[in-house]
Design a protein around this motif. Structure first.
Motif, PDB file in Angstrom:
ATOM      1  N   GLN A  15       0.825  -1.207   0.000  1.00  0.00           N
ATOM      2  CA  GLN A  15       0.000   0.000   0.000  1.00  0.00           C
ATOM      3  C   GLN A  15       0.860   1.259   0.000  1.00  0.00           C
ATOM      4  O   GLN A  15       0.520   2.266  -0.631  1.00  0.00           O
ATOM      5  CB  GLN A  15      -0.948  -0.003   1.196  1.00  0.00           C
ATOM      6  CG  GLN A  15      -2.027  -1.062   1.099  1.00  0.00           C
ATOM      7  CD  GLN A  15      -3.152  -0.862   2.115  1.00  0.00           C
ATOM      8  OE1 GLN A  15      -3.411   0.259   2.561  1.00  0.00           O
ATOM      9  NE2 GLN A  15      -3.820  -1.947   2.485  1.00  0.00           N
ATOM     10  N   PHE A  16       1.989   1.198   0.700  1.00  0.00           N
ATOM     11  CA  PHE A  16       2.907   2.332   0.723  1.00  0.00           C
ATOM     12  C   PHE A  16       3.433   2.628  -0.682  1.00  0.00           C
ATOM     13  O   PHE A  16       3.443   3.787  -1.125  1.00  0.00           O
ATOM     14  CB  PHE A  16       4.069   2.023   1.675  1.00  0.00           C
ATOM     15  CG  PHE A  16       5.147   3.074   1.681  1.00  0.00           C
ATOM     16  CD1 PHE A  16       5.004   4.231   2.434  1.00  0.00           C
ATOM     17  CD2 PHE A  16       6.301   2.904   0.924  1.00  0.00           C
ATOM     18  CE1 PHE A  16       5.994   5.213   2.432  1.00  0.00           C
ATOM     19  CE2 PHE A  16       7.294   3.865   0.923  1.00  0.00           C
ATOM     20  CZ  PHE A  16       7.137   5.022   1.672  1.00  0.00           C
ATOM     21  N   ASP A  18       2.110   1.720  -3.577  1.00  0.00           N
ATOM     22  CA  ASP A  18       0.997   2.153  -4.435  1.00  0.00           C
ATOM     23  C   ASP A  18       0.667   3.622  -4.231  1.00  0.00           C
ATOM     24  O   ASP A  18       0.387   4.352  -5.197  1.00  0.00           O
ATOM     25  CB  ASP A  18      -0.249   1.306  -4.148  1.00  0.00           C
ATOM     26  CG  ASP A  18      -0.136  -0.107  -4.696  1.00  0.00           C
ATOM     27  OD1 ASP A  18       0.744  -0.335  -5.545  1.00  0.00           O
ATOM     28  OD2 ASP A  18      -0.915  -0.972  -4.257  1.00  0.00           O
ATOM     29  N   ARG A  19       0.707   4.073  -2.973  1.00  0.00           N
ATOM     30  CA  ARG A  19       0.323   5.451  -2.686  1.00  0.00           C
ATOM     31  C   ARG A  19       1.411   6.451  -3.040  1.00  0.00           C
ATOM     32  O   ARG A  19       1.135   7.486  -3.655  1.00  0.00           O
ATOM     33  CB  ARG A  19      -0.033   5.621  -1.206  1.00  0.00           C
ATOM     34  CG  ARG A  19      -0.370   7.079  -0.829  1.00  0.00           C
ATOM     35  CD  ARG A  19      -0.692   7.250   0.627  1.00  0.00           C
ATOM     36  NE  ARG A  19      -1.933   6.549   0.985  1.00  0.00           N
ATOM     37  CZ  ARG A  19      -2.465   6.598   2.208  1.00  0.00           C
ATOM     38  NH1 ARG A  19      -1.854   7.299   3.179  1.00  0.00           N
ATOM     39  NH2 ARG A  19      -3.580   5.954   2.474  1.00  0.00           N
ATOM     40  N   PHE A  20       2.650   6.155  -2.676  1.00  0.00           N
ATOM     41  CA  PHE A  20       3.713   7.153  -2.787  1.00  0.00           C
ATOM     42  C   PHE A  20       4.589   6.999  -4.038  1.00  0.00           C
ATOM     43  O   PHE A  20       5.274   7.952  -4.422  1.00  0.00           O
ATOM     44  CB  PHE A  20       4.594   7.113  -1.538  1.00  0.00           C
ATOM     45  CG  PHE A  20       3.880   7.544  -0.291  1.00  0.00           C
ATOM     46  CD1 PHE A  20       3.681   8.888  -0.020  1.00  0.00           C
ATOM     47  CD2 PHE A  20       3.379   6.600   0.605  1.00  0.00           C
ATOM     48  CE1 PHE A  20       3.012   9.303   1.131  1.00  0.00           C
ATOM     49  CE2 PHE A  20       2.718   7.000   1.753  1.00  0.00           C
ATOM     50  CZ  PHE A  20       2.524   8.352   2.020  1.00  0.00           C
ATOM     51  N   PRO A  22       3.502   5.520  -7.369  1.00  0.00           N
ATOM     52  CA  PRO A  22       2.642   4.877  -8.368  1.00  0.00           C
ATOM     53  C   PRO A  22       3.310   4.707  -9.725  1.00  0.00           C
ATOM     54  O   PRO A  22       2.902   3.847 -10.514  1.00  0.00           O
ATOM     55  CB  PRO A  22       1.440   5.830  -8.451  1.00  0.00           C
ATOM     56  CG  PRO A  22       1.985   7.159  -8.039  1.00  0.00           C
ATOM     57  CD  PRO A  22       2.995   6.850  -6.965  1.00  0.00           C
ATOM     58  N   GLU A  63       3.996   5.155   8.254  1.00  0.00           N
ATOM     59  CA  GLU A  63       2.790   5.029   7.446  1.00  0.00           C
ATOM     60  C   GLU A  63       2.173   3.655   7.659  1.00  0.00           C
ATOM     61  O   GLU A  63       2.883   2.675   7.879  1.00  0.00           O
ATOM     62  CB  GLU A  63       3.098   5.204   5.953  1.00  0.00           C
ATOM     63  CG  GLU A  63       3.578   6.589   5.562  1.00  0.00           C
ATOM     64  CD  GLU A  63       2.487   7.652   5.613  1.00  0.00           C
ATOM     65  OE1 GLU A  63       1.294   7.273   5.686  1.00  0.00           O
ATOM     66  OE2 GLU A  63       2.823   8.855   5.576  1.00  0.00           O
TER      67      GLU A  63
END
Length: 239
Positions: A15-16, A18-20, A22, A63
């Protein structure tokens, strides 16, 4: 930090990324959590390959319920760090990528993993005879200081130096990678469990009981195959 609420390591790492990151080309999760050696203070070590950045960088943040250390590289910069780590004989980045769990890959991570594994399998540069002589001399000098010292405060820091220097000498003269901090013992164990145990026992005896003899014996044993302690006749830089 509430450990009951935080995500599992791989899930949080995915998730980290994917978010930061991409637009990244790939990422891996390395470190203690993938080796099964995590502690209550372990973080997530994430290596990201991203060609949209100008310079490689390292950042620490929190995070998804985890302390995270992210090492961000381009397709060029990771090679430079591989070279730096190779020359210092501490393949930190190579280890993280080699052992890492792939979080994302557009076709580059498997190739970088292969490159990292080849470096790890090859081992560090072989020490020259001159480097070995220099290391023998400096270890001898520190050991003499240790033997003669009656100042406990000074002894502590002499011993700290000897631990670093003797571990380095043992591993480099046998063609193995070295470590720092907790990786000193890990690197010794990867080389030889018995050697690692003797090493720990020697320094533990000093720290607990102010016993010098085991460290002295360890240094003698380490240097003996290469000519033993060295003082008389040593020179460096003389024409």
């Amino acid at each position: 930090m509430d450990e009951k609420k935080r995500l599992l390591p791989v899930e949080a790492a995915e998730q980290f990324v994917d978010r930061f990151f991409p637009k990244s080309l790939g990422a891996v999760l390395g470190g203690s959590v993938v080796r099964g050696e995590e502690t209550s203070t372990s973080d997530l070590d994430i290596v990201v390959i991203d060609n949209t950045i100008k310079y490689a960088y390292r950042e620490s943040l929190i995070e998804f319920g985890w302390p995270i250390e992210v090492f961000v590289h381009t397709m060029t910069s990771y090679k430079k760090f591989f070279e730096i780590d190779y020359k210092r004989a501490r393949p930190s980045l190579q280890r993280m990528i080699s052992e890492g769990v792939i979080l994302k890959d557009t076709g580059v991570i498997e190739l970088i993993k292969k490159e990292a594994n080849e470096i790890l399998d090859k081992g560090p540069e072989k020490w020259t005879e001159e480097i070995i002589r220099q290391k023998r001399y400096f270890i001898t000098d520190a050991l003499d200081d240790f033997i003669g010292s009656t100042n406990r405060s000074e002894q502590i820091f002499i011993v700290n130096y000897l631990a670093e220097a003797v571990h380095e000498f043992t591993l480099r003269t046998n063609g193995h990678w070295i470590g720092s901090s907790k990786w000193i013992v890990r690197a010794l164990r990867q080389y030889d469990e018995n050697v690692a145990e003797e090493f720990v026992e020697a320094f533990d005896a000093f720290y607990k009981n102010n016993e010098k003899e085991k460290i002295i014996k360890l240094v003698h044993t380490t240097l003996k195959p290469f000519g033993g302690r060295l003082f008389e006749g040593f020179s460096m830089g003389k024409d």
